[in-house]
Write a protein that holds these residues in place. Structure first.
Motif, PDB file in Angstrom:
ATOM      1  N   LEU A 189       5.205   2.792   0.539  1.00  0.00           N
ATOM      2  CA  LEU A 189       6.589   3.273   0.919  1.00  0.00           C
ATOM      3  C   LEU A 189       7.543   2.468   0.061  1.00  0.00           C
ATOM      4  O   LEU A 189       7.376   1.312   0.166  1.00  0.00           O
ATOM      5  CB  LEU A 189       6.918   3.240   2.316  1.00  0.00           C
ATOM      6  CG  LEU A 189       5.878   4.139   3.127  1.00  0.00           C
ATOM      7  CD1 LEU A 189       6.331   3.975   4.750  1.00  0.00           C
ATOM      8  CD2 LEU A 189       6.153   5.731   2.814  1.00  0.00           C
ATOM      9  N   TYR A 190       8.672   3.243  -0.783  1.00  0.00           N
ATOM     10  CA  TYR A 190       9.652   2.396  -1.183  1.00  0.00           C
ATOM     11  C   TYR A 190      10.840   3.220  -0.507  1.00  0.00           C
ATOM     12  O   TYR A 190      11.137   4.404  -0.593  1.00  0.00           O
ATOM     13  CB  TYR A 190       9.797   2.780  -2.768  1.00  0.00           C
ATOM     14  CG  TYR A 190       8.747   2.099  -3.366  1.00  0.00           C
ATOM     15  CD1 TYR A 190       8.899   0.912  -3.677  1.00  0.00           C
ATOM     16  CD2 TYR A 190       7.284   2.520  -3.607  1.00  0.00           C
ATOM     17  CE1 TYR A 190       8.076  -0.103  -4.351  1.00  0.00           C
ATOM     18  CE2 TYR A 190       6.305   1.785  -4.416  1.00  0.00           C
ATOM     19  CZ  TYR A 190       6.584   0.633  -4.716  1.00  0.00           C
ATOM     20  OH  TYR A 190       5.511  -0.229  -5.467  1.00  0.00           O
ATOM     21  N   ILE A 191      11.950   2.425  -0.212  1.00  0.00           N
ATOM     22  CA  ILE A 191      13.204   2.853   0.386  1.00  0.00           C
ATOM     23  C   ILE A 191      14.237   2.600  -0.854  1.00  0.00           C
ATOM     24  O   ILE A 191      14.354   1.433  -1.088  1.00  0.00           O
ATOM     25  CB  ILE A 191      13.801   2.080   1.750  1.00  0.00           C
ATOM     26  CG1 ILE A 191      12.321   2.211   2.721  1.00  0.00           C
ATOM     27  CG2 ILE A 191      14.897   2.720   2.161  1.00  0.00           C
ATOM     28  CD1 ILE A 191      11.928   3.647   3.022  1.00  0.00           C
TER      29      ILE A 191
ATOM     30  N   ARG B 168       2.728   6.415  -4.355  1.00  0.00           N
ATOM     31  CA  ARG B 168       3.843   6.005  -3.857  1.00  0.00           C
ATOM     32  C   ARG B 168       4.898   6.892  -3.472  1.00  0.00           C
ATOM     33  O   ARG B 168       5.047   8.270  -4.070  1.00  0.00           O
ATOM     34  CB  ARG B 168       4.705   5.233  -5.036  1.00  0.00           C
ATOM     35  CG  ARG B 168       3.748   4.059  -5.676  1.00  0.00           C
ATOM     36  CD  ARG B 168       4.481   3.671  -6.929  1.00  0.00           C
ATOM     37  NE  ARG B 168       3.373   2.837  -7.793  1.00  0.00           N
ATOM     38  CZ  ARG B 168       3.964   1.985  -8.809  1.00  0.00           C
ATOM     39  NH1 ARG B 168       5.232   2.092  -9.272  1.00  0.00           N
ATOM     40  NH2 ARG B 168       3.074   1.325  -9.226  1.00  0.00           N
ATOM     41  N   ILE B 169       5.482   6.798  -2.008  1.00  0.00           N
ATOM     42  CA  ILE B 169       6.393   7.788  -1.419  1.00  0.00           C
ATOM     43  C   ILE B 169       7.811   7.002  -1.646  1.00  0.00           C
ATOM     44  O   ILE B 169       7.896   6.074  -0.978  1.00  0.00           O
ATOM     45  CB  ILE B 169       5.860   8.017  -0.054  1.00  0.00           C
ATOM     46  CG1 ILE B 169       4.460   8.500  -0.055  1.00  0.00           C
ATOM     47  CG2 ILE B 169       6.870   9.166   0.650  1.00  0.00           C
ATOM     48  CD1 ILE B 169       4.357   9.827  -0.909  1.00  0.00           C
TER      49      ILE B 169
ATOM     50  N   GLY C  75       5.553  -1.534   3.807  1.00  0.00           N
ATOM     51  CA  GLY C  75       5.322  -0.252   3.358  1.00  0.00           C
ATOM     52  C   GLY C  75       4.000   0.073   2.886  1.00  0.00           C
ATOM     53  O   GLY C  75       4.211   1.185   2.482  1.00  0.00           O
ATOM     54  N   LEU C  76       3.153  -0.635   3.055  1.00  0.00           N
ATOM     55  CA  LEU C  76       1.842  -0.206   2.602  1.00  0.00           C
ATOM     56  C   LEU C  76       1.064   0.449   4.033  1.00  0.00           C
ATOM     57  O   LEU C  76       0.908  -0.076   5.019  1.00  0.00           O
ATOM     58  CB  LEU C  76       0.816  -1.424   2.432  1.00  0.00           C
ATOM     59  CG  LEU C  76      -0.534  -1.094   1.717  1.00  0.00           C
ATOM     60  CD1 LEU C  76      -0.449  -0.192   0.441  1.00  0.00           C
ATOM     61  CD2 LEU C  76      -1.138  -2.510   1.589  1.00  0.00           C
ATOM     62  N   VAL C  77       0.584   1.723   3.632  1.00  0.00           N
ATOM     63  CA  VAL C  77       0.056   2.742   4.728  1.00  0.00           C
ATOM     64  C   VAL C  77      -0.994   3.289   4.410  1.00  0.00           C
ATOM     65  O   VAL C  77      -1.601   3.401   3.213  1.00  0.00           O
ATOM     66  CB  VAL C  77       1.269   4.201   4.673  1.00  0.00           C
ATOM     67  CG1 VAL C  77       0.831   4.741   5.573  1.00  0.00           C
ATOM     68  CG2 VAL C  77       2.480   3.794   4.843  1.00  0.00           C
TER      69      VAL C  77
ATOM     70  N   SER D 219       4.181  12.814  -3.298  1.00  0.00           N
ATOM     71  CA  SER D 219       3.374  12.107  -4.178  1.00  0.00           C
ATOM     72  C   SER D 219       3.149  12.556  -5.644  1.00  0.00           C
ATOM     73  O   SER D 219       2.725  13.984  -5.920  1.00  0.00           O
ATOM     74  CB  SER D 219       1.977  11.993  -3.437  1.00  0.00           C
ATOM     75  OG  SER D 219       0.983  11.334  -4.315  1.00  0.00           O
ATOM     76  N   LEU D 220       3.200  11.617  -6.535  1.00  0.00           N
ATOM     77  CA  LEU D 220       2.757  11.735  -7.798  1.00  0.00           C
ATOM     78  C   LEU D 220       1.697  11.009  -8.141  1.00  0.00           C
ATOM     79  O   LEU D 220       1.671  10.092  -9.315  1.00  0.00           O
ATOM     80  CB  LEU D 220       3.877  11.510  -8.951  1.00  0.00           C
ATOM     81  CG  LEU D 220       4.052  12.092 -10.346  1.00  0.00           C
ATOM     82  CD1 LEU D 220       3.586  13.536 -10.442  1.00  0.00           C
ATOM     83  CD2 LEU D 220       5.118  11.634 -11.060  1.00  0.00           C
TER      84      LEU D 220
END
Length: 207
Positions: free
Chosen positions: A157-159, A103-104, A131-133, A81-82
């Motif tokens: 999450l981003y893939i 965002r991961i 992807g929302l966690v 994470s940033l």
């Protein structure tokens, strides 16, 4: 008591113990929420509503409690994470709210599910197909007169730079978003790494 202390130790590990940074957005901040956005989410530990104010301001509320925080912007990537966080520094382990948002970025769905696996026995991630966690855990003190410690996390999450379209075990009804929008694409900002991304030996599967 043991479970409560384990929860706190894990939360402190994931939020980081470095010197606090600025409680304002940085150009590289990878946030999830925008001003005015409201997210209401439920996992086995309860339901929490998160409302975004200006900058890093967030308001959290659940059954019988609420708290407003100006989160800290990370200048180094921590466990992927940033984004934003608040370690809830205090001499007392209870009556605290530890918060994370960010965002991961993952290279595959499998990697994302392995990232979710870490700490899942305590924070019980619930997530949508895109992807929302949401993660939420509570450490109840042995003294009933003291407030429990809570940990609330919100991730996107981003893939390979895009929000996913389907994740195994997803529950789209568990998270409701009102106001604002979350970008469908995002590339990871190049930043120093303060703590490497933790990946589990297994993929997480929500129950």
């Amino acid at each position: 008591m043991k479970n409560g202390l384990s929860l706190l130790c894990l939360a402190l590990l994931l939020t980081g113990c470095a010197t606090e940074g600025p409680r304002q957005l940085l150009p590289e901040s990878e946030t999830v929420m925008t001003p005015g956005m409201r997210v209401t989410a439920t996992n086995p530990n309860g339901t929490v509503t998160i409302t975004a104010g200006e900058g890093t301001r967030r308001h959290y509320s659940g059954t019988g409690w609420q708290k407003s925080l100006s989160l800290i912007a990370r200048s180094a990537r921590w466990n992927g994470s940033l984004g934003l966080y608040d370690p809830a520094s205090s001499f007392s382990p209870y009556g605290r709210l530890l918060a994370e948002e960010g965002r991961i970025h993952c290279t595959s769905i499998s990697e994302a599910m392995r990232w979710l696996y870490v700490g899942s026995a305590l924070n019980h991630p619930t997530y949508t197909n895109n992807g929302l966690v949401f993660c939420y855990s509570i450490a109840v003190p042995p003294d009933a007169a003291r407030e429990p410690a809570r940990s609330v996390e919100l991730w996107q999450l981003y893939i390979n730079g895009r929000r996913p379209q389907h994740l195994p075990g997803a529950n789209d009804r568990a998270i409701r978003v009102e106001g604002g929008s979350i970008p469908n694409t995002s590339m990871a900002y190049r930043a120093p790494v303060g703590y490497d991304m933790l990946l589990g030996d297994h993929e997480y599967l929500a129950h």
